[in-house]
Design an enzyme around this catalytic site. Structure first.
Site: not given
Length: 203
Positions: A101, A118
Site C-alpha cells: 500500500i 485488480h
C-alpha cells in the site's frame, strides 16, 4: 538478449511496479513492442529483489530497480522508489501485482497518472481473496478492473473491466487462471488509452 533498447520517439515513458512473477508487467511490455503502442516501459521496480518480474525485464533489456521494504519506513521506501521513477523519465506508473500500500503523499503526487489492475469487478471485492469471495457469493461472473489509483484501497475511477464467467464447481485457483488471461488483454489497452488521452474514467 538485445544489445540495446532504443527509446521510441513520441512514446510516453511508463514505470511498472511488481512484487512477484510479473505476468501483467510482461503483457504491458510485449504490447509496448507493437508499432502502434503509445507507451514504452522504461523501468521495472520491485520491493522484492527476487521478483521474477525483475529477471524477465532485465532479460528483455529493460532497466530495473529493487529495494526491500522490510525495516524501512513506508514514506522513506516510497520516496526512494519515486526517485528512481523520476530519474527514469517515466510520466506514468503502472502497478502490476505490487503488494504494497503506497503512502498518501506518493499517490497524491501521481494522481491521474498511476494505474492498477485488480482481480474483481470493482466495486465488488476490494482487497484480497477476490475469487473465493465471488464464488462463495454465488456470482455468475468474476473478472478484472483497471482503475486509477487513489489513497483509498482499490477505489479509484474505473478505466475498464472484463467479466469472466464462473463455472459450476469452480475453484479460486481455476477462476484466477482464467481471470489472468483477461487481465493481460485489458491492462495494456487501458494503459494505452490513458496515456494517449483517449480514456475518461467510467461513471
Amino acid at each position: 538478449m538485445p544489445d540495446t533498447v532504443v527509446k521510441e520517439e513520441g512514446r510516453v515513458p511508463v514505470a511498472v511496479f511488481v512484487s512477484g512473477g510479473g505476468t501483467n508487467m510482461a503483457a504491458l511490455l510485449y504490447a509496448s513492442r507493437l508499432p502502434d503502442c503509445p507507451y514504452e516501459i522504461v523501468l521495472v521496480l520491485s520491493n522484492n529483489p527476487e521478483a521474477g518480474g525483475l529477471r524477465l525485464a532485465a532479460a528483455e533489456g529493460v532497466p530495473t530497480f529493487a529495494l526491500p521494504h522490510k525495516g524501512v519506513p513506508r514514506a522513506e521506501h516510497d520516496a526512494a522508489m519515486e526517485a528512481a521513477v523520476l530519474a527514469s523519465g517515466a510520466r506514468f506508473i503502472a502497478l502490476a501485482g505490487y503488494m504494497r500500500i503506497l503512502s498518501e503523499g506518493f499517490v497524491a503526487r501521481w494522481e491521474g497518472r498511476m494505474v492498477n489492475i485488480h482481480p474483481s469487478l470493482l466495486p465488488n471485492y476490494k482487497g484480497l481473496d477476490t475469487h473465493a469471495r465471488a464464488i462463495a457469493a454465488g456470482d455468475s461472473h468474476g473478472g478484472c478492473t483497471v482503475h486509477l489509483v487513489t489513497p483509498a484501497l482499490d477505489d479509484g475511477p474505473v478505466l475498464g473491466q472484463i467479466p469472466v464467467a464462473i463455472l459450476p464447481g469452480d475453484t479460486p485457483d481455476a477462476l484466477a487462471a482464467r481471470v489472468l488471461f483477461a487481465e493481460h488483454q485489458l491492462y495494456s489497452r487501458c494503459l494505452a488509452a490513458l496515456v494517449a488521452g483517449e480514456t475518461a474514467p467510467a461513471e
